[in-house]
Design a protein around this motif. Sequence first.
Motif, PDB file in Angstrom:
ATOM      1  N   VAL A 155      97.360-188.652 -38.794  1.00 23.49           N
ATOM      2  CA  VAL A 155      96.070-187.992 -39.018  1.00 23.49           C
ATOM      3  C   VAL A 155      95.009-189.075 -38.872  1.00 23.49           C
ATOM      4  O   VAL A 155      94.904-189.975 -39.705  1.00 23.49           O
ATOM      5  N   VAL A 158      95.367-183.988 -47.741  1.00 28.98           N
ATOM      6  CA  VAL A 158      95.555-185.274 -47.066  1.00 28.98           C
ATOM      7  C   VAL A 158      94.342-186.196 -47.257  1.00 28.98           C
ATOM      8  O   VAL A 158      94.485-187.413 -47.357  1.00 28.98           O
ATOM      9  N   PHE A 159      93.140-185.601 -47.327  1.00 33.77           N
ATOM     10  CA  PHE A 159      91.913-186.406 -47.269  1.00 33.77           C
ATOM     11  C   PHE A 159      91.340-186.718 -48.653  1.00 33.77           C
ATOM     12  O   PHE A 159      91.414-185.907 -49.576  1.00 33.77           O
ATOM     13  N   CYS A 186     100.942-184.575 -44.164  1.00 36.00           N
ATOM     14  CA  CYS A 186     100.421-183.607 -43.186  1.00 36.00           C
ATOM     15  C   CYS A 186     101.528-182.691 -42.668  1.00 36.00           C
ATOM     16  O   CYS A 186     102.624-183.148 -42.332  1.00 36.00           O
ATOM     17  N   ASP A 195     100.831-180.571 -40.064  1.00 36.01           N
ATOM     18  CA  ASP A 195     100.440-180.280 -38.676  1.00 36.01           C
ATOM     19  C   ASP A 195      99.896-178.869 -38.474  1.00 36.01           C
ATOM     20  O   ASP A 195     100.131-178.262 -37.427  1.00 36.01           O
ATOM     21  N   CYS A 196      99.143-178.375 -39.458  1.00 34.73           N
ATOM     22  CA  CYS A 196      98.592-177.024 -39.308  1.00 34.73           C
ATOM     23  C   CYS A 196      97.383-177.004 -38.383  1.00 34.73           C
ATOM     24  O   CYS A 196      96.972-175.953 -37.909  1.00 34.73           O
ATOM     25  N   LEU A 224      94.277-177.272 -39.000  1.00 35.39           N
ATOM     26  CA  LEU A 224      93.031-176.707 -39.531  1.00 35.39           C
ATOM     27  C   LEU A 224      91.899-177.724 -39.503  1.00 35.39           C
ATOM     28  O   LEU A 224      90.773-177.415 -39.106  1.00 35.39           O
ATOM     29  N   CYS A 225      92.183-178.945 -39.938  1.00 33.75           N
ATOM     30  CA  CYS A 225      91.113-179.952 -40.005  1.00 33.75           C
ATOM     31  C   CYS A 225      90.533-180.225 -38.628  1.00 33.75           C
ATOM     32  O   CYS A 225      89.316-180.373 -38.471  1.00 33.75           O
TER      33      CYS A 225
END
Length: 103
Positions: free
Chosen positions: A38, A59-60, A83, A85-86, A88-89
């Motif tokens: 990421v 994650v953030f 993560c 791996d969706c 979305l971000c």
Amino acid sequence: AIDPKFEENRDVAEQHEGHRVWGPVDEPEQLGIHGTHVAVDFDICIADGACLEDCPVDVFEWTDTLDHPESEIKADPAKEEQCIDCMLCVDVCPVDAIDVDPG
Ligand code: SF4
Ligand code: F3S
Ligand code: ZN
């Protein structure tokens, strides 16, 4: 937008909170890309915050970047190993500062 080939085009400048920082880094104006799986381009991030709000696995985390021209906080991929791996971000960031490489 973040360069999706940053691993080829940049070198690791330092470590931050257990993840890589891809240079060049010249604080406080130039901060590089934080993270690898990421990756957030700190020089593009404007601290919109959508990534923090929407990531289902948190994650953030905000990190202070005093005197950076775009914003004085950034979304740091502090828990990139979580993560799922969706993507979305990647979709919600208004300035395309994030690259996620499921690799
Ligand atoms: Fe979070 Fe999904 Fe982005 Fe991974 S891809 S950091 S799980 S929002
Ligand atoms: Fe920054 Fe984009 Fe997140 S601007 S705070 S990386 S949504
Ligand atoms: Zn970082």
